[in-house]
Design an enzyme around this catalytic site. Structure first.
Site, PDB file in Angstrom:
ATOM      1  N   SER A 140       0.788 -12.815  -5.312  1.00 15.62           N
ATOM      2  CA  SER A 140       1.396 -14.044  -5.810  1.00 15.62           C
ATOM      3  C   SER A 140       2.820 -14.135  -5.281  1.00 15.62           C
ATOM      4  CB  SER A 140       1.423 -14.043  -7.343  1.00 15.62           C
ATOM      5  OG  SER A 140       2.226 -15.097  -7.827  1.00 15.62           O
ATOM      6  N   TYR A 153       2.694  -9.380 -14.679  1.00 20.07           N
ATOM      7  CA  TYR A 153       1.897  -9.976 -13.611  1.00 20.07           C
ATOM      8  C   TYR A 153       2.461  -9.611 -12.241  1.00 20.07           C
ATOM      9  CZ  TYR A 153      -0.544 -13.666 -11.001  1.00 20.07           C
ATOM     10  OH  TYR A 153      -1.318 -14.365 -10.106  1.00 20.07           O
TER      11      TYR A 153
END
Length: 244
Positions: A140, A153
């Site tokens: 990401s 995350y």
């Protein structure tokens, strides 16, 4: 490159980016194995869309963090289609919380799904993907944005990038590429969850293109890495509209 006999497994292939990737690879001529964790209805809907458009696909349930379950997933692909050429790791979860408040059980769950899940799937992929194939993981752009609330995350995705770059080098001589796609904000259910209108407008304004990306645009990158991009290997591809 002809894809008439090529086979792709998409982990987390029934929703969001994974679903779009499943449909795109099927449209390109791949036989597709759509992996799902628990929502069989979403998987069946994905398969129905693919077959309605003339594609060839099956759905297989598997917990990406469980080695026996993932081995069975690959077994199913080989049994049904004769082998595996492309593996896409699109499974993931994204709880948002300041580090100081994050329940450690949530941290364990994020690491289990996003990091261990990638490791387990890549382990089987490294053993089974045929020459000329590709392994494509998902990180990401949050690892570069350093946005508050995403510590767990981002930590899991930083690990995914490390796994990817090392595995690319460990597969020397196999003619198998290993890359990672790192999307920015993408219009999926996972992204919209828990965000108010003001936050969404602010995030949409960040890229020079001044909008949120689409799952189709990320699927374009995956299709490129899966087939013609044979000279791209051991790389992190940031697909975020130029936000950073």
């Amino acid at each position: 490159m002809s894809t008439s006999q090529r086979v792709a497994i998409i982990a987390g292939g029934s929703r969001g980016i994974g679903r779009e990737t499943s449909q795109r690879l099927a449209a390109e001529g791949y036989a597709v194995v759509v992996n799902y964790a628990s929502n069989k209805d979403d998987a069946d809907a994905t398969i129905a869309t693919i077959t309605a458009n003339g594609g060839n696909a099956i759905a297989v349930q598997a917990d990406v963090a469980d080695e026996n379950s993932v081995a069975a997933l690959f077994d199913a692909a080989e049994r049904e289609f004769g082998g595996v050429d492309v593996v896409v790791n699109a499974a993931g979860i994204m709880p948002v919380s300041p580090l100081v408040d994050l329940d450690l059980e949530v941290l364990d769950r994020v690491l289990r799904t996003n990091l261990r899940g990638t490791f387990v799937v890549d382990q089987q992929a490294a053993r089974r993907v045929r020459a000329g194939g590709a392994i494509i993981n998902f990180s990401s752009s949050i690892s570069r944005f350093a946005r508050p609330g995403y510590s767990a995350y981002a930590a899991s995705k930083g690990g995914v990038e490390a796994i990817t770059l090392i595995l690319a080098r460990e597969l020397r001589g196999r003619d198998v590429t290993v890359n990672v796609v790192a999307p920015g904000p993408i219009a999926t259910e996972l992204f919209y969850q828990g965000k108010d209108e003001q936050t969404l407008k602010r995030m949409a304004a960040e890229p020079p293109l001044e909008r949120i990306g689409t799952p189709q645009e990320i699927a374009d990158v995956v299709v490129f890495l899966a087939g013609p991009a044979r000279w791209i290997n051991g790389q992190v591809i940031y697909a975020n509209g130029g936000a950073i």
